[in-house]
Design a protein around this motif. Structure first.
Motif, PDB file in Angstrom:
ATOM      1  N   GLY A  22      42.359  54.479  43.059  1.00  0.00           N
ATOM      2  CA  GLY A  22      43.304  54.097  42.025  1.00  0.00           C
ATOM      3  C   GLY A  22      43.737  52.645  42.085  1.00  0.00           C
ATOM      4  N   HIS A  23      43.191  51.886  43.002  1.00  0.00           N
ATOM      5  CA  HIS A  23      43.465  50.442  43.061  1.00  0.00           C
ATOM      6  C   HIS A  23      42.914  49.813  41.782  1.00  0.00           C
ATOM      7  N   ILE A  24      43.710  48.948  41.144  1.00  0.00           N
ATOM      8  CA  ILE A  24      43.241  48.247  39.958  1.00  0.00           C
ATOM      9  C   ILE A  24      43.367  46.741  40.145  1.00  0.00           C
ATOM     10  N   ALA A  25      42.613  46.015  39.347  1.00  0.00           N
ATOM     11  CA  ALA A  25      42.705  44.561  39.276  1.00  0.00           C
ATOM     12  C   ALA A  25      43.026  44.182  37.842  1.00  0.00           C
ATOM     13  N   PHE A  26      43.584  42.994  37.676  1.00  0.00           N
ATOM     14  CA  PHE A  26      43.964  42.494  36.361  1.00  0.00           C
ATOM     15  C   PHE A  26      43.211  41.185  36.103  1.00  0.00           C
ATOM     16  N   HIS A  27      42.480  41.152  34.982  1.00  0.00           N
ATOM     17  CA  HIS A  27      41.680  39.979  34.642  1.00  0.00           C
ATOM     18  C   HIS A  27      42.208  39.374  33.346  1.00  0.00           C
ATOM     19  N   PHE A  28      42.531  38.084  33.404  1.00  0.00           N
ATOM     20  CA  PHE A  28      42.981  37.318  32.248  1.00  0.00           C
ATOM     21  C   PHE A  28      41.877  36.318  31.896  1.00  0.00           C
ATOM     22  N   PRO A  29      40.932  36.697  31.042  1.00  0.00           N
ATOM     23  CA  PRO A  29      39.788  35.816  30.781  1.00  0.00           C
ATOM     24  C   PRO A  29      40.173  34.444  30.247  1.00  0.00           C
ATOM     25  N   ALA A  30      41.183  34.384  29.374  1.00  0.00           N
ATOM     26  CA  ALA A  30      41.542  33.100  28.771  1.00  0.00           C
ATOM     27  C   ALA A  30      42.060  32.109  29.805  1.00  0.00           C
ATOM     28  N   SER A  31      42.631  32.618  30.888  1.00  0.00           N
ATOM     29  CA  SER A  31      43.136  31.760  31.968  1.00  0.00           C
ATOM     30  C   SER A  31      42.202  31.723  33.172  1.00  0.00           C
ATOM     31  N   ASN A  32      41.028  32.374  33.050  1.00  0.00           N
ATOM     32  CA  ASN A  32      40.051  32.402  34.158  1.00  0.00           C
ATOM     33  C   ASN A  32      40.694  32.894  35.452  1.00  0.00           C
ATOM     34  N   ALA A  33      41.480  33.959  35.367  1.00  0.00           N
ATOM     35  CA  ALA A  33      42.213  34.442  36.536  1.00  0.00           C
ATOM     36  C   ALA A  33      41.994  35.938  36.719  1.00  0.00           C
ATOM     37  N   ALA A  34      41.724  36.340  37.954  1.00  0.00           N
ATOM     38  CA  ALA A  34      41.610  37.753  38.310  1.00  0.00           C
ATOM     39  C   ALA A  34      42.500  38.023  39.516  1.00  0.00           C
ATOM     40  N   SER A  87      30.692  40.273  38.804  1.00  0.00           N
ATOM     41  CA  SER A  87      30.063  40.045  37.508  1.00  0.00           C
ATOM     42  C   SER A  87      30.970  39.284  36.536  1.00  0.00           C
ATOM     43  N   LEU A  88      32.221  39.031  36.923  1.00  0.00           N
ATOM     44  CA  LEU A  88      33.103  38.233  36.081  1.00  0.00           C
ATOM     45  C   LEU A  88      32.560  36.803  35.992  1.00  0.00           C
ATOM     46  N   PRO A  89      32.996  36.035  35.011  1.00  0.00           N
ATOM     47  CA  PRO A  89      32.494  34.654  34.896  1.00  0.00           C
ATOM     48  C   PRO A  89      32.693  33.851  36.174  1.00  0.00           C
ATOM     49  N   GLU A  90      31.730  33.007  36.475  1.00  0.00           N
ATOM     50  CA  GLU A  90      31.739  32.260  37.728  1.00  0.00           C
ATOM     51  C   GLU A  90      32.974  31.381  37.865  1.00  0.00           C
ATOM     52  N   ALA A  91      33.532  30.943  36.733  1.00  0.00           N
ATOM     53  CA  ALA A  91      34.702  30.059  36.768  1.00  0.00           C
ATOM     54  C   ALA A  91      35.995  30.799  37.102  1.00  0.00           C
TER      55      ALA A  91
END
Length: 255
Positions: free
Chosen positions: A117-129, A160-164
């Motif tokens: 149940g561990h989750i991560a949060f990805h904000f693509p517009a800010s390039n942040a995970a 697999s998220l964007p390299e940046a």
């Protein structure tokens, strides 16, 4: 404009993160290890606290949730699969959900392994995970609940998220992780340079979190289980990446 992100040391070696949209004035917190430093950081900046995002149920990530919610009236968001052992949630989320908060799309990823149940949060517009104890700087969390297969699947999804993408993980374990990483790839030039940079940062009292996903891909042994050089170093040239990852995790557990 990308979000303003503040890295806050808490407890002995935890990190929490404040995310702020300067245009809307909204603020979110990822994990709540300790109330005092978070309250001080918010007060110093004149920010409220609109959202608390919880990655998983361990006490060192949730212990201050109730205090902060009571003080700021925050909306608490966490995994539906973990809701039975999290503080009361205002919104339950699951893998693949996309929420609009802080003026951006926030993507939810199930990254079970360290816990279920561990989750991560990805904000693509800010390039942040925000990966907490799943993908960590030069490491990954010990598998307290999940299987190696679950953890490897989670790490592959994050890789697999964007390299940046910039990876905001939950602990200052990087120097210890670096010592272990060198036992796997002692001749990796990118790792050798990173270890020197880590030692310099820690000698100066600077955090090693966050880190770039590109750097993790190049140096983190847990993301590199499919690399021929890693397989060869472990005498597992003909093995599948899952088996290699499992062996790396076993070695780290006994390091």
């Amino acid at each position: 404009m990308p979000l303003e992100i503040v890295t806050l040391p808490c407890r002995t070696d935890n990190y929490a993160f404040l995310l702020h949209n300067n245009e809307t004035g909204e603020t979110a917190l990822v994990d709540a290890p300790e109330a005092a430093p978070l309250e001080a950081a918010l007060k110093a900046r004149g920010w409220g606290l609109d959202y608390i995002l919880i990655t998983h149920h361990h006490d060192d990530h949730i212990i201050a949730v109730a205090t902060l919610r009571d003080q700021y009236g925050s909306t608490v968001i966490g995994a539906a699969a973990d809701a039975h052992r999290l503080p009361p949630l205002d919104q339950e989320v699951a893998d693949g959900d996309v929420l609009k908060i802080l003026g951006e799309d926030m993507h939810v990823l199930d990254v079970s392994g360290h816990t279920i149940g561990h989750i991560a949060f990805h904000f693509p517009a800010s390039n942040a995970a925000f990966t907490a104890d799943s993908l960590m700087a030069l490491g990954c969390g010990r598998l307290f609940e999940g299987t190696p297969e679950q953890a490897w699947t989670s790490l592959c999804a994050l890789a697999s998220l964007p390299e940046a993408t910039i990876v905001y993980s939950g602990h200052e374990y990087t120097q210890a992780n670096a010592k272990f990483a060198l036992t796997i790839e002692a001749d990796n030039p990118a790792l050798i340079k990173r270890v020197a940079d880590i030692d310099e940062a820690r000698a100066q009292g600077r955090p090693t979190v966050p880190s770039s996903l590109a750097l993790e891909r190049a140096t983190n042994p847990f993301l590199r289980a499919a690399e021929p050089s890693v397989k060869a170093a472990l005498d597992m040239t003909d093995q599948e990446p899952l088996a290699v990852f499992t062996e790396i995790r076993r070695r780290k557990d006994n390091f």
